[in-house]
Design an enzyme around this catalytic site. Structure first.
Site, PDB file in Angstrom:
ATOM      1  N   ASP A 244       2.044   7.221  -6.921  1.00 41.76           N
ATOM      2  CA  ASP A 244       3.038   6.395  -6.046  1.00 41.76           C
ATOM      3  C   ASP A 244       2.155   5.273  -5.868  1.00 41.76           C
ATOM      4  OD1 ASP A 244       4.748   6.095  -3.421  1.00 41.76           O
ATOM      5  OD2 ASP A 244       2.816   6.364  -2.553  1.00 41.76           O
TER       6      ASP A 244
ATOM      7  N   ASP B 160       2.731   2.535  -2.654  1.00 45.43           N
ATOM      8  CA  ASP B 160       2.188   2.158  -1.328  1.00 45.43           C
ATOM      9  C   ASP B 160       1.396   3.318  -0.912  1.00 45.43           C
ATOM     10  OD1 ASP B 160       3.937  -0.308  -0.468  1.00 45.43           O
ATOM     11  OD2 ASP B 160       5.161   1.108  -1.840  1.00 45.43           O
TER      12      ASP B 160
END
Length: 296
Positions: free
Chosen positions: A80, A82
């Site tokens: 991922d 953020d």
């Protein structure tokens, strides 16, 4: 053979009695950032849940790992973006330029905790706040606010050296994932496209939104493309929209993640850099000299 691995940037020997008592003996190996106990498979009362509870009590990261497992046993690692590969939530920072950071951040936080079930709708709600902002704001966020998570570069480089392919799959935006791909030499990226017309953001997302289902699908499709079984993949994330891709692979890493994610991940990292994943994946990984970097 199963090892118990404990990690902290500065190992505090005051915590050892708790783990020693659980295992029944002191660790076989101790470094400046880790301790390791061997032969845990002979003690069925030592479960992942018990280790996690003791780690939380002592504010360290700990987990059980196959002693002979190596990083090179895996073929793919998916990140991922953020709050996992980078320290910020890009959308929240963009919204700061129109005075709406607190409103957007509140929706982001609720979505990541799993309180908003429709991730795509939560993203559309947040992006609407950006309508009219100049696209130059994206460069400002990238250059002035975006920073790699401590240990992220080291983890990526170690995976590349071991022959793994790197996938960045994000509910964030292509402006940032594309630049991170170039900076880190990532193999694959997938993320959302912000609508921009005449140099300004439209407040819309263009095309299919990358939500939890798309993240999972992207990971599995990437495994198929490179010819690896999903059990040979690793996934790292922090929010509820990462759970499906994390459940689809062999090892999942929750990095400073929401409780719902930590409870379902193979390992949780709360007190170390992202490169602490290396010693959970490969517990008998050779120690790195202290001057070479953190996360040894």
């Amino acid at each position: 053979m199963i090892d118990l691995v404990l990690q902290h940037p500065n190992i505090n020997y005051d915590i050892m009695p708790g783990f020693n008592g659980m295992v029944g003996e002191p660790p076989r190996a101790i470094g400046t950032t880790y301790a390791r106990w061997h032969g845990i498979e002979d003690k069925p009362e030592i479960t992942a849940e018990r280790v996690r509870a003791l780690a939380a009590e002592n504010q360290v990261d700990a987990g059980l790992a196959p002693a002979q497992r190596k990083l090179s046993d895996f073929r793919l690692i998916a990140f991922d973006m953020d709050s996992t590969l980078i320290t910020i939530e890009c959308l929240d920072e963009i919204a700061d330029f129109c005075g709406k950071k607190s409103e957007v951040a509140a929706i982001t936080e609720a979505a990541m905790r799993g309180e908003i079930k429709d991730y795509a709708e939560s993203l559309r709600r947040r992006v609407k706040f950006l309508a009219g902002l100049p696209e130059t704001v994206l460069a400002q966020v990238y250059e002035e606010r975006l920073r790699l998570t401590p240990g992220a570069r080291e983890l990526v480089q170690a995976c590349q050296a071991a022959g793994l392919k790197i996938l960045l799959v994000s509910g964030g935006f292509t402006y940032f994932t594309g630049r991170l791909q170039k900076e880190l030499g990532l193999d694959f990226v997938r993320s959302n496209q912000l609508g921009i017309e005449n140099g300004r953001m439209t407040g819309e997302v263009v095309g299919e939104i990358v939500d939890a289902d798309i993240k999972r699908r992207t990971v599995l499709e990437t495994c198929q493309a490179i010819g690896c079984d999903p059990s040979q993949a690793i996934a790292c994330g922090d929010g509820s929209n990462d759970l499906k891709m994390m459940a689809a692979v062999g090892v999942s890493i929750a990095y400073r993640a929401k409780p719902i994610v930590q409870g379902q991940a193979t390992y949780a990292i709360n007190h170390n850099g992202l490169d602490a994943a290396l010693r959970f994946i490969e517990p008998r990984r050779p120690a790195v000299p202290a001057q070479a970097g953190a996360g040894a």
